[in-house]
Design an enzyme around this catalytic site. Sequence first.
Site, PDB file in Angstrom:
ATOM      1  N   ASP A   8       0.911  -1.368  -0.076  1.00 25.34           N
ATOM      2  CA  ASP A   8       0.015   0.057   0.063  1.00 25.34           C
ATOM      3  C   ASP A   8       1.027   1.185   0.111  1.00 25.34           C
ATOM      4  OD1 ASP A   8      -2.056   1.827   0.209  1.00 25.34           O
ATOM      5  OD2 ASP A   8      -2.323   1.460   2.208  1.00 25.34           O
ATOM      6  N   ASP A 106      -3.645   2.612  -5.405  1.00 22.99           N
ATOM      7  CA  ASP A 106      -2.479   2.632  -4.688  1.00 22.99           C
ATOM      8  C   ASP A 106      -2.359   1.256  -3.802  1.00 22.99           C
ATOM      9  OD1 ASP A 106      -3.954   3.370  -2.715  1.00 22.99           O
ATOM     10  OD2 ASP A 106      -2.510   4.447  -1.561  1.00 22.99           O
ATOM     11  N   GLU A 107      -2.808   0.355  -4.035  1.00 21.62           N
ATOM     12  CA  GLU A 107      -2.746  -0.959  -3.336  1.00 21.62           C
ATOM     13  C   GLU A 107      -3.034  -2.309  -3.930  1.00 21.62           C
ATOM     14  OE1 GLU A 107      -5.529  -1.902   0.658  1.00 21.62           O
ATOM     15  OE2 GLU A 107      -5.890   0.165  -0.215  1.00 21.62           O
TER      16      GLU A 107
HETATM   17 MG   LIG Z   1      -2.349   4.250   0.628  1.00 20.54          MG
END
Ligand SMILES: [Mg+2]
Length: 367
Positions: A8, A106-107
């Site tokens: 993450d 974003d993960e």
């Molecule tokens: Mg994040």
Amino acid sequence: MRLILLIDMDYFFAACEELRDPSIKDKPVVVGADPKAGEGRGVVSTCNYIARKYGIHSAMPISQAYRLKKDAVFLPVDDKYYEETSAKVMAIIKRYAAKVEQVSIDEAFADISSNVDGYNGAVEYAAMIKKSIKEELGLPCSIGISANKLLAKMACTAAKPDGIKLVKDEDGKAFLSQMDVEMLYGIGEKTAEKLRAMGYKTVGELAKANQIKLIDAFGIWGAELYKNANGIDDSELVDNDVVKSIGRETTFEKDTSEVQAMKDAIRKMAEEVGKELQAKKFAFKVVTIKIRYSDFSEHLKSRSLRQHTDKVEDMASSAYFLIEKYAEKGRAVRKIGVRVSGLLAYKGQKKISSFVNYPRLKPVGFP
Ligand SMILES: [Mg+2]
């Protein structure tokens, strides 16, 4: 044993902004709606850790964030830029893991069971991924490691910011037990309220709940809740990767402005890409080179071919052409990459040439 990572990115949008304008790095940075001197509507999308020290956080009304720190750097959300950066992050992760499930911009989960042996290997491997993301993109991330998605996710939350945390399967239950039910992955505010009303405040209490009671209250999801509270999660990664491009990158040991050195690197990478293409039975139509200069500015240039091909020669000559045309003379280059896209699968065919009319290909359509 499965080995799952959850990677993450830390304060992603704000980190992207810091990357673009390093002069804001030491200031509180808030990405989101326009604060309009305190009159603005909308919310904070992401903020950096300095802004968090002032009490600002995601989803907070932007007007409130403005009141907390009027002279923070307020920036609008630049989706396109974050998407592009995200694609780069995901490409790095995919280099390290055969199976990747991207869960948000974003993960991503990565299954590295076939890449490493045991937890120690997984920790080292995670450190390598983290280092690559940091070195190649300049962005911080945190990584959680465990034997299932749920624990990897929870471990990652504990690893933040900029950390790596391993939670072994056998320690999962204890790791979760003191947390508020609301912190458990997948439990929202409403479910948490309901659980608290039923007398389950911590995950540990939920882990000892009467399953029938939970199923009565939540249906089939109740059984899942019970398992999750006990650190159990059998769910597989959903491999949402549609191969869109194949490429390689090389960082020079010493920055170079020599065209021949770039070509040599390209040649080597083109051969590797060619092997991967053949193994996966793909032909390509577009060749892209990436040049990153010593100041980390980056240029992508592409050339489209008239027809699909799987020939290393076609890839290399197009890349050479792009380097000669676009590499700025005398400017030091830190890294160079070659990538092919516009992929066409020819599974079932022995060779690309057996279904594509294949005279020598004339590249067309320079950007
Ligand atoms: Mg994040």
